[in-house]
Design a protein around this motif. Structure first.
Motif, PDB file in Angstrom:
ATOM      1  N   LYS A  22       0.808  -1.219   0.000  1.00  0.00           N
ATOM      2  CA  LYS A  22       0.000   0.000   0.000  1.00  0.00           C
ATOM      3  C   LYS A  22       0.846   1.277   0.000  1.00  0.00           C
ATOM      4  O   LYS A  22       0.601   2.199  -0.787  1.00  0.00           O
ATOM      5  N   GLU A  23       1.826   1.347   0.881  1.00  0.00           N
ATOM      6  CA  GLU A  23       2.611   2.579   1.017  1.00  0.00           C
ATOM      7  C   GLU A  23       3.420   2.860  -0.251  1.00  0.00           C
ATOM      8  O   GLU A  23       3.456   3.990  -0.752  1.00  0.00           O
ATOM      9  N   GLU A  24       4.051   1.823  -0.761  1.00  0.00           N
ATOM     10  CA  GLU A  24       4.846   1.985  -1.987  1.00  0.00           C
ATOM     11  C   GLU A  24       3.951   2.357  -3.163  1.00  0.00           C
ATOM     12  O   GLU A  24       4.321   3.170  -4.015  1.00  0.00           O
ATOM     13  N   ALA A  25       2.748   1.780  -3.190  1.00  0.00           N
ATOM     14  CA  ALA A  25       1.795   2.068  -4.266  1.00  0.00           C
ATOM     15  C   ALA A  25       1.370   3.527  -4.237  1.00  0.00           C
ATOM     16  O   ALA A  25       1.353   4.209  -5.272  1.00  0.00           O
ATOM     17  N   LEU A  26       1.020   4.023  -3.038  1.00  0.00           N
ATOM     18  CA  LEU A  26       0.551   5.411  -2.921  1.00  0.00           C
ATOM     19  C   LEU A  26       1.646   6.398  -3.332  1.00  0.00           C
ATOM     20  O   LEU A  26       1.384   7.391  -4.019  1.00  0.00           O
ATOM     21  N   GLU A  27       2.871   6.092  -2.944  1.00  0.00           N
ATOM     22  CA  GLU A  27       3.989   6.976  -3.303  1.00  0.00           C
ATOM     23  C   GLU A  27       4.169   7.028  -4.817  1.00  0.00           C
ATOM     24  O   GLU A  27       4.367   8.101  -5.410  1.00  0.00           O
ATOM     25  N   SER A  28       4.079   5.872  -5.475  1.00  0.00           N
ATOM     26  CA  SER A  28       4.247   5.817  -6.922  1.00  0.00           C
ATOM     27  C   SER A  28       3.108   6.558  -7.633  1.00  0.00           C
ATOM     28  O   SER A  28       3.338   7.296  -8.602  1.00  0.00           O
TER      29      SER A  28
END
Length: 882
Positions: free
Chosen positions: A66-72
């Motif tokens: 989730k966190e990596e996805a939101l940043e991207s």
């Protein structure tokens, strides 16, 4: 797809553009590893390409990162804010996180970049109907209709948007125009002779006409298209209601008689026939049902209904015949089918006389009536079912000893019949002995271990006896193997189990565990609301339109369901308790209990508590291990087939719940839905008053008082709340002149003012007592008001509490238990042990089986195999006769 109007820095070369299309396709096919690999290959040459960054984030989100996805995704938006793709992806991400408002904003941003995108408009319409933004939904469906006027879903969605807003004429106009386009439909195929989708469309069109109260047009419509509607049952019921609305009673009667012919056991049709024929007196109804019983001799419904209005000798004859057939057939639910008759004392006397006559004759002669004919002798099972019914009969009349007499005799005669043990357990429950009730229900369960119903009943009785661990073990006999029963029942949203467990934990003063169960039930209802999302497009596609409208109406009032209402009441009461008595003040409760016991009793309790703690730790470890294995299996499955992970819920921690910093704010989370969806229950507004009283919200308190008064002006809780409000006004006068004027004007409607001044609370309480001198419940609330007036002088209040009289209209186990528990918890101030013991003895003499009034300390009255204490059982006592 990449936008054609994006900046040159964001345009891809031919090879990368082909790769980007593959990324989109891989995502749609759930081939996430391939999609991620292709996205990374693009980003090697174009590291700032916004749409690729967004798609990469969407794939990562599907893989649970989730966190990596939101940043991207955010980097994608930052690099190309003019692309509809990045905003659409951001909307998809927010939708997956169930942040629907944010998702709607993202979709609207995407439409600013690409106003005619069908995919974005469809996704936006789904979110708008989910959030009930009906005006926005209408606008979006209008755009979709303009873009794709040839699609059926465009017409239906456009019409439904007007229907849901109440613009029936416009909705009907759109539906009629669409129907005209369907007149040249191809003939049905031999393997599919029915066009169910068109049939459902016609029923929906008729629904719109009926809701618009255009009954003549609706009838004309149904007559013209009758041959194309294949649900003939619904068709007949619609025609009946339309004929009734148009006062064409003869045609309505014809339809109803056809419906009864179709299903003679449907009581609703008989009541509709009475209304249609305008039958008012019992003679007319009696003639009707005589004819119906003659026409349908095997139907049970008309025989039951006619018992409602018959009296005297005709009733005696009819009920006698009905009961005799039930005893001969051995119908276990016979008492339930005639229980409604017990509301009439005269009918109870007739039934009682008949039962005793049958018992006497069956015992002496083997027949219901005195007879010399050997062929009339009944089998032994007839007497057995009569004894079973007699036990139910006397239990309902609160004649516990006679109920035990008949059920014991039946068990002696037939010791292998499960129903007998189950009902004996029920009698013990009504007598207040929950431990024996649970033991007997466990014995019944052991006689038929394959019966799920008996298993559920045994589980419920164990929970009411506070034997939580044993209850989970019993429930586990029907849960999935290799999984914790508690986890499985939560996954299956088994809310009766969670509700009973919450009540058991509360009785044991494990408030955190009780709140945890209440929050789990709250989550279930939130899941129900969120699960409807998948049906918005499905129902339009499959044309199940009437059912879809019903589902939307159901979802709008979902939290009015009794499971949520009862769980919310438990939660609010616990939060009020935690506010009044913070947990830090209760940490030494066990030590206080030990101090009041003898050395041997204290030693026993310590050993049992230690064993209980050890079992709880083992159970928790099992649950943790099972959950870890489940997660590992799910993770490996996701890796293999690229399946999208569900939204991970935050773990509910019991310790955090019971030690919350602001209990009243937490209580509002449950109270608000109660006020919205359970406003017709007085307890809702009573709890609301108690919360607002502690928050000193004068107008909200006044609103609760007004609603309580509207529901029941003479309710004891309403009186005590009103007195508390007046006392608060006296101790803390309102300084705001405007607010004071509003309160004064409203108080005039409560009859508490004499001229311009408020009457003394003492006088109002005395008047209330005189008016309700024969009610124990009212006396108990009046005693609370006495203590409110003068907390130091509680002798008179205690006298009102501890005085028992058979003339009291509500002197029963539930009320007396409630008073005793409140006395123990110092709700009436400090009370001497001798007075408390005297009251306990009085109650024990009236209800000798009740656990709470036993001489053994409640903390020792527990199951030997559990070590779980038997706290207050007023909640279990308050359960109905089920």
């Amino acid at each position: 797809m990449p936008s054609t109007t994006q900046p040159s820095s964001q345009q891809l070369l031919s090879r990368e553009n082909t790769l980007f299309k593959k990324v989109v396709r891989f995502y749609e096919q759930k081939q996430y590893k391939k999609g991620l690999s292709a996205a990374r290959e693009i980003l090697k040459k174009c590291p700032n390409h916004g749409e690729t960054l967004s798609m990469k984030g969407l794939i990562l989100n599907s893989l649970g990162k989730k966190e990596e996805a939101l940043e991207s995704i955010r980097n994608g938006i930052k690099n190309n804010m003019t692309s509809h793709v990045v905003w659409h992806v951001y909307g998809l991400y927010q939708r997956s996180e169930r942040k629907y408002d944010e998702a709607i904003k993202a979709y609207k941003k995407a439409l600013q970049c690409e106003k005619d995108s069908l995919t974005i408009l469809r996704d936006l319409s789904l979110l708008q109907i989910q959030m009930r933004d009906l005006e926005g939904y209408k606008e979006t469906r209008h755009q979709l209709f303009n873009l794709k006027p040839g699609q059926r879903q465009s017409w239906i969605g456009f019409a439904m948007s007007y229907h849901l807003l109440g613009d029936y004429d416009m909705a009907q106009s759109v539906l009629e125009e669409f129907r005209k386009t369907q007149q040249d439909r191809p003939a049905p195929a031999p393997d599919k002779p029915y066009d169910n989708e068109h049939s459902e469309f016609l029923l929906y069109q008729n629904l719109v006409l009926r809701e618009a109260e255009q009954y003549e047009d609706a009838l004309r419509h149904i007559q013209i298209h009758e041959k194309d509607i294949y649900n003939k049952l619904v068709l007949s019921e619609i025609k009946y209601h339309l004929y009734i609305r148009l006062n064409t009673f003869d045609r309505a009667e014809t339809i109803l008689r056809d419906l009864i012919e179709r299903n003679p056991e449907n009581k609703k049709y008989y009541f509709m026939l009475e209304k249609c024929l305008n039958l008012t007196n019992s003679d007319e109804k009696s003639k009707l049902y005589e004819n119906l019983m003659e026409k349908y001799p095997r139907a049970d419904a008309p025989k039951q209904i006619c018992l409602q209005f018959l009296t005297g000798e005709p009733f005696s004859k009819s009920i006698g015949s009905y009961l005799q057939k039930g005893f001969q057939k051995g119908v276990p639910s016979l008492f339930q089918s005639v229980k409604y008759l017990y509301a009439t004392p005269e009918k109870v006397q007739i039934i009682d006389s008949l039962l005793n006559n049958y018992l006497n004759n069956l015992t002496k002669y083997g027949t219901f009536e005195i007879s010399t004919d050997d062929e009339d002798i009944e089998p032994a099972s007839t007497l057995l079912w009569l004894q079973y019914y007699l036990a139910q009969h006397y239990d309902y009349l609160n004649k516990i000893d006679k109920a035990f007499e008949f059920i014991d005799q039946a068990i002696r005669d037939t010791p292998t019949l499960v129903e007998l043990y189950m009902f004996k357990a029920k009698i013990f429950k009504h007598a207040g002995d929950f431990q024996m009730a649970a033991s007997l229900m466990d014995e019944a369960q052991s006689l038929d271990t394959a019966d799920r119903f008996v298993n559920c009943k045994c589980t419920k009785y164990l929970l009411r006896a506070n034997q939580i661990t044993t209850a989970i073990e019993i429930a586990g006999k029907f849960t999935r193997e290799n999984s914790s029963p508690g986890d499985y029942l939560r996954e299956m949203q088994c809310m009766w189990f969670e509700l009973e467990t919450a009540r058991a934990h509360r009785r044991l003063k494990k408030y955190g565990e009780a709140l945890k169960k209440c929050h789990e039930i709250d989550r279930h209802f939130q899941e129900f609301i969120e699960d409807q999302f998948d049906f918005h497009s499905y129902c339009l596609r499959k044309m199940v339109l009437c059912a879809y409208v019903e589902m939307l109406n159901l979802e709008d009032h979902m939290k009015g369901h009794r499971f949520f209402r009862q769980a919310a009441q438990v939660a609010v009461e616990i939060y009020i308790r935690l506010y009044d008595h913070p947990l830090s003040d209760q940490d030494n409760d066990k030590d206080d209990n030990l101090a009041n016991m003898s050395a041997s009793e204290a030693k026993k309790l310590k050993n049992k508590l230690r064993k209980q703690q050890l079992r709880e730790q083992q159970e928790k470890q099992k649950q943790i291990d099972a959950e870890r294995k489940k997660k590992e299996f799910q993770r490996s499955r996701n890796k293999d087939d690229g399946e999208e992970e569900k939204v991970k819920e935050d773990e509910i921690v019991a310790e955090k719940l019971e030690r919350c910093e602001k209990p009243l704010e937490e209580a509002m989370r449950f109270l608000q839905p109660l006020e919205d969806f359970a406003a017709n229950f007085l307890d809702t507004h009573y709890l609301g008053f108690e919360v607002y009283y502690r928050r000193k919200k004068y107008l909200l308190m006044l609103r609760c008082l007004k609603r309580m008064k509207k529901l029941d002006t003479n309710n004891a809780k309403f009186h005590s709340c009103l007195m508390k409000f007046l006392k608060m006004m006296e101790l803390e006068p309102v300084t705001d002149e405007r607010l004071r004027t509003i309160i004064d004007d409203e108080l005039k409607t409560f009859n508490v003012k004499q001229g311009d001044s408020i009457r003394k609370i003492e006088d109002l309480n005395e008047e209330f007592l005189k008016k309700n001198s024969n009610s124990l419940t009212h006396r108990a609330e009046a005693a609370k008001v006495m203590l409110l007036i003068n907390p130091t002088n509680n002798l008179k209040a205690i006298e009102y509490l501890t005085t028992l009289d058979p003339n009291f209209t509500d002197q029963n186990l539930k009320v007396c238990t409630n008073i005793y528990e409140n006395m123990q918890s110092d709700d009436y101030g400090p009370i001497e042990k001798s007075i408390l013991e005297k009251y306990r003895n009085q109650c024990h003499n009236l209800w000798p089986q009740a656990n709470i009034f036993q001489s053994t300390p409640p903390s020792l009255a527990h199951s030997s195999n559990n070590g779980e204490t038997n706290g207050g059982n007023n909640e279990a006592i308050s359960q109905d006769h089920n």
